[in-house]
Design a protein around this motif. Structure first.
Motif, PDB file in Angstrom:
ATOM      1  N   GLU A 779      13.960  11.287  -4.755  1.00  0.00           N
ATOM      2  CA  GLU A 779      14.020  10.221  -4.212  1.00  0.00           C
ATOM      3  C   GLU A 779      14.783   9.972  -3.146  1.00  0.00           C
ATOM      4  O   GLU A 779      13.718   9.831  -1.713  1.00  0.00           O
ATOM      5  CB  GLU A 779      15.257   9.247  -4.976  1.00  0.00           C
ATOM      6  CG  GLU A 779      14.732   7.692  -4.694  1.00  0.00           C
ATOM      7  CD  GLU A 779      16.174   6.549  -5.058  1.00  0.00           C
ATOM      8  OE1 GLU A 779      16.033   5.338  -4.880  1.00  0.00           O
ATOM      9  OE2 GLU A 779      16.598   7.133  -6.307  1.00  0.00           O
ATOM     10  N   GLU A 782      11.409  11.145  -0.248  1.00  0.00           N
ATOM     11  CA  GLU A 782       9.940  10.161  -0.419  1.00  0.00           C
ATOM     12  C   GLU A 782      10.870   8.888   0.387  1.00  0.00           C
ATOM     13  O   GLU A 782      10.548   8.462   1.363  1.00  0.00           O
ATOM     14  CB  GLU A 782      10.091   9.410  -1.934  1.00  0.00           C
ATOM     15  CG  GLU A 782       9.539  10.457  -2.970  1.00  0.00           C
ATOM     16  CD  GLU A 782       9.399   9.891  -4.248  1.00  0.00           C
ATOM     17  OE1 GLU A 782       9.951   8.702  -4.182  1.00  0.00           O
ATOM     18  OE2 GLU A 782       9.023  10.618  -5.111  1.00  0.00           O
ATOM     19  N   ASN A1400       8.611   4.307  -0.814  1.00  0.00           N
ATOM     20  CA  ASN A1400       8.181   4.665  -1.800  1.00  0.00           C
ATOM     21  C   ASN A1400       8.710   3.901  -2.820  1.00  0.00           C
ATOM     22  O   ASN A1400       8.450   3.819  -4.079  1.00  0.00           O
ATOM     23  CB  ASN A1400       9.177   5.948  -1.990  1.00  0.00           C
ATOM     24  CG  ASN A1400      10.597   5.553  -2.052  1.00  0.00           C
ATOM     25  OD1 ASN A1400      11.534   4.968  -0.822  1.00  0.00           O
ATOM     26  ND2 ASN A1400      11.480   5.491  -3.394  1.00  0.00           N
ATOM     27  N   LEU A1442       4.467  11.607   3.287  1.00  0.00           N
ATOM     28  CA  LEU A1442       4.099  11.803   1.983  1.00  0.00           C
ATOM     29  C   LEU A1442       2.778  12.460   1.040  1.00  0.00           C
ATOM     30  O   LEU A1442       2.329  12.084   0.070  1.00  0.00           O
ATOM     31  CB  LEU A1442       3.898   9.929   1.306  1.00  0.00           C
ATOM     32  CG  LEU A1442       5.223   9.187   1.583  1.00  0.00           C
ATOM     33  CD1 LEU A1442       5.258   7.573   0.975  1.00  0.00           C
ATOM     34  CD2 LEU A1442       6.118   9.401   0.457  1.00  0.00           C
TER      35      LEU A1442
END
Length: 1443
Positions: A779, A782, A1400, A1442
């Motif tokens: 996470e 991201e 995200n 990304l």
């Protein structure tokens, strides 16, 4: 006395005193030659001898001017003195050479003394000039006495033939003329051109002559300017240096360090002066009644010489004008001392607020401290202005009783007994009033505290539609205030009844006792006594006001003392040392910290056993979950917490970037305001960079910005290659992506340092940090590729100078000139763009250069009649009419009582000395007059009591209506009003202006009504001849009042508008105390506060000085009126009786006073009614749309689907500004999850604000479930949809009130919401549970906990439409994940619109709305957009790595 007279007669070889010559000679008062050559000749010199030494010491202490003004007038004054000295020397030589014996000795001594006096005065004049003293009273009074003492010798030589050499007469005539010329010249000051003081002319009082000072003639220029044009701030002169705050604050602080009682001497050395002035004032008050007795005797006894009548008339004038001189100087000194006290107290309170530790801050909220500044300090100022009456009133009462004893003998004891009996009544009233004042101030503090929070968090209230709940809370507190106010008003009514009746009761009992003892009440005795009783009215009527002032002042003293005694931060908590090579910049050894000392010895500290070393030039990160103690560690290092043990050392200067950016109400160059959260944080960071400090403490500075901007800031500012590289940085963060780039990491867990080390070391240990890191690694990768740039969607005119780095502290900060290791501030690396980044400024706004925070508007010209009408309407028209009627009846009874007394004293039977005092007819007549007099007194008492009660009811009703009307309207004001109006300015109207309406205006109205009817009834009873004077005099009074009120009213307005910045600055300061202390600029902020106070004092001082000008000149006219009345009595002695003269002159004495008070009360009333005008201004500002529209009320379950449709939606913030959204058209389906992204200024926040109608659409429409939201009431709309804002706003009060202010949910539902928000365990551990009191602004909760509490609010409402405005910016990743999971689970069937903080978080949305400059660029599924390389969303994702 006889021995002294014999000695002087032997010295003169002549008679010293001849009473027949002085008093009974028909040619006028004449003195003997010996009296002239001794007393009259020596008296001015004696004055000079007494004053010479202290005046010489005073002159010596004054600094010498570097540049002297022009000296033409000064030279002329000295030449006249030397000429007079030459005349005295001539007389001395002549007397030595041509006189022999004892007679020549008197001339030699007199001329020698005068020669020395003239030479001494010439020296004084020269030294005054060299020292820059414009004029002083010592020489002026010398010349005045010299001139007056030569009047009788001059007159006697004109009407009498004396055996005296012609030379001596010529010398007397020459001396008299030169002394008259010197007196005239001393009426002027030789000042020359004065240098400006802070761009203003110096205070004219400093450079005015003595006569101009005592007559306040120096104010005439300002009054004339105010009469011609409406005064503005730049028209005023500078503050007198004598009154500046920095002159008296050190004295006060030194006295406070010893004890508060030491300051009771007042911060000025005026005590002795005040007491010195009291004696002539109180004595002159009683000269007129004695003169009245002689005037009546003069009229009744035709054998008295005519000149005595004219002498009495002149004596009346001189007595009145002498009292006027002393009274207004006394009042001016008292009011000036009060002004200085207020300024010093505000400065001390402000300074103290910057030194409070957490325990001290907990006990004193912002609202309470604002009350201390605005209300309590004002009350101490008020009492200081009248404190001299505590000495004067008893003295006047004593003198009056002595003179009454001379007239009525032992009968006075009956009146004295009545006064003594009233003392315990007064004591009881004072004790009750004291208790009520304590309660009233407590209620006022609570109200101001709540209002301060409401206006600070008004946006949240509007978004949640909570205005009504908080309005009710304020009105509940206000009702408690009004209940106390009503009790105090009824108490004042009893006091008014008691003290209004007191003079009449004293008169009645005295006259009754006198007549019942068999004495005949003659007109001379009756009206002399009546004049004395009328004088008694003033001190007796002043006593209740003084008691009230002293009671409120005592309460205020205790409140201020309690605050100034609050706990302070220990300056020795942190050791500040000079840095030596190799030493760490921050060093903490075995330290325990807590926020406040617990009575329990077993209580655990907030942070325990802290050991931390931050090497020079290193970047150290501090991480931990919400509530682990990260911000507490920062506070502990800065010395803002209590240190229980251990050692903290800082080596070098410190710059702080707080977690919640502190921004002042100033220009962007000064630091900026009205910015988005991210912009505020960037300005705060730029401010820190600009300081070029040695140590940078950064408390989660990147939480308010998106990842893209955060990465840019980290790379170019904070990180190893940023502009702060080489500086020591303590970096608190919740974002793990920066940790691989820091030198050291500190992990906090439950208030302890659980791990320390480099990133690699912590990962290799496989401890809690490593496990947590692996869990969220994906996470974090991201989130490191952050999104599009935060929403800086602010109003266009917020930008001022975006290309210039901000400096919070202006020119006080030395950082501008210091050089950093990278080449100084001016040489910042090119890698760092100008901070803050360029804000979106529309061309139109650039051209107009508009100011967002508007200056406070001040009315000009006359107070509109509608303001008075509004005030009377607010108090109930019937009650207003009733209290006018009852007072009219009371005044009629009062007038008739004096007419009845005239009938009584002029009754021929009672005045006939042959009438038997014990006969039945005599007794019946006496009892009839006595009973009638008493009956009229009973009627007065009844009417005044009814008036007082009705007035109390009316004024309380008015206070309620005006407050409620303003509060209701302000809560309905649009957000644009709050964006352009500082909170302190609004709070000022709810504190100081409401205080004026609650307490001051009722007193003003009662006084005005009393003086108005006094003037009317006095005119009824005046002698017809006197009407020829009183009519033009009334016109003159009216002109003076109109001339004066133009300036006075405008000064009051300016004083009110310049008062607001004091409280605005304080409110800003309190929220940024940590930052201010960290930057070590406390003294700079204290200086700024004092500057604002002194600036406000300029207008207050001008106001009180203009009042003194008015009072002096009105009383001068009044003295002329009394002179005229006495003169008419003298001229008409053959046609009028003594009773009529007594009534006419005694009323003339009163009518001038009544006219003076009416003019002054009219001016004060019009000046203070400005507070009603200011309340009416805020009660009539433009409001939002209606909260509730009954005819368009939606169904209870609306919206039941959650669809949102926009059709050609265009939005601008205010009329005249450019559009920020340009014709948006889109549809959001029911239950759809939509993310909104866009670069800075794209319009993301504007779109959400439009959904809540915080900003109204310029065109187009928005439909929710098919319902046009423009047709709905605002509360009908806002209460049905929910927002989770970026800034977590918490109000003081219980947790439950913060979650459910309308008490609509059950406790079970509240606990469920807390559980879902991951706060249940925290709240369950609190002893009070849901009743736990949140501090002001949620100060006793961490930022993360506040955000979770806001999430609980959202879960409790759980509407079909949810808007998330970067709601997880201030929490760590773990908490962020929990919040996101909760929202996805609990709002799975709701429409969720998310303004993206991290890309995200919206990648799993159904669709993404891409905005660019207020236009929709794309609105599709994010996966679809990521498959289009040419899409804007793909470009953002690519920038964020990304794709």
């Amino acid at each position: 006395m006889n021995e002294e007279a014999n000695f002087i007669e032997d010295f003169c070889n002549s008679t010293f005193w001849n009473l027949t010559l002085a008093w009974d000679d028909p040619r006028g008062p004449l003195f003997t030659w010996c009296f002239e050559e001794t007393v009259l000749r020596w008296l001015p010199c004696l004055w000079l001898a007494v004053c010479a030494l202290p005046y010489a010491v005073y002159l010596k202490r004054q600094p010498r001017l570097r540049q002297l003004p022009k000296q033409r007038l000064n030279v002329v004054k000295i030449l006249i003195c030397l000429t007079l000295a030459g005349l005295a020397a001539t007389e001395l030589i002549r007397s030595l050479t041509h006189r022999a014996g004892q007679v020549s000795t008197v001339i030699v001594v007199g001329s020698g003394i005068q020669l020395a006096a003239y030479l001494l005065v010439s020296v004084f004049i020269r030294v005054e000039f060299r020292k820059g003293i414009a004029a002083c009273g010592v020489p002026f009074i010398f010349w005045l006495l010299s001139l007056l003492c030569d009047v009788e010798p001059l007159y006697s030589r004109l009407i009498m033939d004396r055996e005296e050499e012609a030379l001596f007469q010529d010398l007397l005539f020459a001396r008299f003329g030169l002394q008259a010329l010197s007196l005239v010249l001393n009426c002027y000051a030789d000042v020359g051109r004065q240098a400006l003081v802070d761009g203003k002319e110096p205070c004219p009082e400093i450079r005015s002559s003595f006569l101009a000072r005592v007559t306040f003639f120096w104010m005439l220029r300002l009054l004339y300017r105010g009469y011609k044009v409406a005064l503005e701030e730049n028209h005023l002169f500078a503050l007198n240096p004598r009154d500046s705050t920095d002159r008296h604050l050190p004295k006060f602080m030194a006295a406070w360090q010893r004890q508060w009682a030491a300051f009771k001497r007042s911060p000025t050395n005026t005590s002795l002066v005040l007491l010195t002035l009291l004696s002539p004032i109180d004595t002159s008050e009683f000269v007129n009644p004695s003169l009245l007795k002689y005037v009546i005797e003069y009229v009744e006894d035709k054998d008295i010489p005519v000149w005595k009548g004219y002498f009495y008339a002149v004596a009346f004038f001189c007595s009145s004008i002498t009292g006027t001189f002393f009274f207004h100087q006394l009042f001016h000194l008292g009011m000036t001392a009060g002004m200085q006290i207020k300024a010093v107290l505000i400065a001390a309170i402000y300074r103290k607020s910057l030194q409070l530790n957490p325990a001290g801050r907990k006990d004193s909220t912002v609202g309470e401290v604002v009350n201390l500044m605005s209300v309590d300090a004002q009350r101490l100022q008020d009492v200081a202005g009248y404190l001299w009456m505590l000495f004067s009133a008893p003295l006047q009462i004593t003198i009056a009783m002595v003179l009454l004893w001379q007239e009525l003998q032992a009968s006075v004891l009956a009146g004295l007994a009545v006064m003594i009996l009233l003392i315990p009544v007064n004591g009881f009233l004072a004790s009750v009033q004291r208790r009520l004042q304590v309660q009233q101030m407590k209620n006022k503090d609570n109200r101001i505290k709540l209002l301060n929070e409401i206006f600070s968090g008004i946006k949240v209230l509007k978004l949640y539609a909570w205005e009504l709940s908080f309005q009710r809370q304020v009105e509940d507190i206000r009702e408690l205030e009004l209940t106390t106010l009503r009790k105090a008003a009824y108490l004042n009514a009893v006091g008014t009844f008691t003290w209004t009746c007191a003079p009449f009761l004293v008169t009645l009992t005295t006259f009754a006792t006198y007549t019942l003892l068999g004495n005949n009440l003659t007109s001379a005795k009756a009206f002399t006594a009546l004049s004395l009783f009328n004088i008694l009215r003033f001190p007796i009527s002043m006593l209740p006001m003084l008691v009230s002032y002293c009671v409120t002042a005592a309460v205020s003293v205790r409140r201020i003392s309690k605050f100034l005694s609050s706990e302070e931060l220990d300056p020795d908590v942190v050791n500040r040392e000079q840095h030596l090579r190799g030493q760490p910049r921050i060093e903490v050894r075995e330290a325990d910290f807590c926020w406040e000392r617990s009575p329990s010895a077993s209580a655990e500290p907030t942070l325990s056993n802290v050991n931390l070393i931050v090497p020079d030039g290193s970047l150290t990160a501090v991480v931990g979950t919400v509530g682990s103690g990260k911000s507490s560690l920062v506070s502990g290092i800065l010395g803002d917490m209590l240190k229980l043990r251990g050692q903290v050392t800082l080596r070098g200067s410190v710059a702080l970037v707080a977690q919640q950016a502190w921004i002042q109400n100033a220009t962007l160059r000064d630091n900026g305001i009205n910015l988005s959260g991210g912009q505020k944080q960037r300005v705060s960071l730029a401010r820190a960079v600009y300081q070029d400090a040695d140590i940078y403490i950064l408390d989660d500075p990147l939480s308010a910005v998106d990842s893209h901007v955060g990465k840019h800031i980290f790379d170019n500012v904070i990180g190893p290659n940023g502009v702060l590289a080489g500086k020591t940085r303590l970096f608190v963060t919740n974002a793990l992506q920066w940790l691989p780039f820091v030198d050291n990491i500190v992990v906090l867990n439950h208030g302890q340092l659980s791990e320390q080390g480099t990133y690699e070391e912590l990962v290799s240990r496989n401890g809690p940090f490593a496990q947590f890191l692996r869990q969220y690694m994906n996470e974090e990768k991201e989130s490191d590729s952050g999104s599009e740039g935060e929403d800086d969607d602010i109003e266009p005119q917020a930008a001022a100078s975006p290309s210039t780095p901000a400096d919070a502290f202006g020119p006080q900060s030395p950082a501008r000139s210091r050089k950093s290791s990278e080449g100084g501030v001016d040489g910042l690396p090119r890698a760092l763009p100008p901070v803050p980044p360029q804000l979106p400024v529309k061309e139109e706004t650039k051209k107009q250069n508009r100011q967002l925070i508007q200056n406070e508007r001040s009315e000009t010209g006359n107070v509109r009649l509608t303001v008075f009408i509004s005030y009377f309407r607010s108090m109930n028209a019937w009650l207003a009419c009733l209290f006018f009627l009852f007072f009219l009846l009371y005044q009629a009874a009062s007038v008739y009582s004096n007419i009845w007394l005239t009938f009584w004293t002029s009754d021929p039977y009672l005045n006939n000395k042959s009438s038997l005092s014990n006969s039945s007819e005599y007794v019946n007549k006496r009892n009839m007059y006595l009973g009638g007099y008493g009956g009229i007194g009973v009627a007065q008492s009844v009417f005044v009591l009814l008036f007082a009660i009705v007035a109390a009811m009316a004024f309380v009703i008015s206070s309620r209506q005006l407050h409620s009307k303003m509060l209701s309207n302000i809560l309905k004001a649009p957000m644009s009003f709050f964006d352009t109006t500082p909170v302190g300015r609004i709070v000022n109207r709810f504190s100081r202006d409401i205080e004026t309406i609650d307490s001051l205006l009722p007193q003003m109205f009662r006084s005005w009504i009393s003086t108005f009817f006094n003037v009317v009834d006095r005119h009824i009873l005046l002698h017809p001849l006197f009407m020829t004077v009183i009519v033009p005099l009334g016109l003159l009074y009216f002109f003076i009042q109109r001339f004066f009120i133009c300036t006075s009213r405008q000064l009051k307005r300016l004083e009110s508008t310049t008062r607001s910045p004091i409280y605005t600055h304080f409110s800003e300061t309190v929220t940024g105390t940590q930052t201010i202390r960290a930057y070590a600029v406390v003294d700079a902020f204290v200086t700024e506060s004092q500057r604002r106070v002194d600036f406000n004092q300029i207008f207050y001082f001008a106001g009180i000085s203009s009042n003194r000008w008015l009072g002096f000149h009105l009383e001068l006219c009044g003295a002329l009126a009394v002179f005229a009345a006495t003169l008419f009595a003298v001229l008409g002695r053959d046609t009028i009786s003594g009773a009529i003269v007594g009534l006419s002159v005694s009323y003339a004495l009163q009518v001038t006073g009544a006219l003076n008070w009416m003019v002054r009360m009219s001016s004060d009333l019009e000046t203070n009614i400005v507070s009603v005008e200011r309340l009416e201004e805020y009660a009539s500002i433009a409001t939002e749309a209606e909260w509730d529209v009954p005819e368009n009320r939606p169904p209870p379950n609306w919206p039941d689907r959650g669809s949102v449709s926009m059709h050609d939606l265009a939005v601008r913030y205010r009329d005249g500004l450019e559009l920020v959204l340009h014709g948006l058209t889109c549809d959001v389906k029911p239950g759809e999850k939509v993310g909104i992204v866009g670069r800075t200024g794209a319009g993301k926040s504007s779109l959400t604000l439009c959904l809540f109608r915080i900003v109204e659409a310029a065109r187009g429409r928005v439909l929710i479930d098919g319902e046009d939201i423009r047709r709905l009431g605002l509360h009908q709309l806002r209460s049905r949809i929910t927002i989770l804002p970026q800034d977590p706003v918490i109000f003081s009060g219980t947790l439950r009130v913060n979650l459910d202010p309308f008490n609509e949910k059950t406790d079970s539902e509240v606990w469920t919401a807390l559980e879902l928000a991951h706060l249940k365990d925290f709240v369950a551990r609190l002893p009070e549970g849901l009743a736990y009191q949140c501090g002001e602004g949620g100060s006793n909760l961490s930022v993360g906990q506040r955000q979770l509490l806001c999430l609980a609010r959202t879960l409790l409402r759980k509407s079909k439409i949810l808007v998330l405005d970067e709601a997880t910016a201030a929490v760590d990743l773990e908490t962020d994940s929990l919040i996101q999971q909760t929202i996805r689970r609990e709002f799975k069937d709701s429409t969720v619109i998310t303004i993206a903080h991290r890309l995200n978080t919206i990648l799993d949305s159904d669709r993404v709305l891409v905005l660019d400059r207020g236009v929709i660029k794309e609105f599709e599924n994010p996966r679809t957009l990521l498959q289009r390389p040419n899409s804007s969303f793909y470009s953002m994702a690519k920038d964020a790595k990304l794709v």
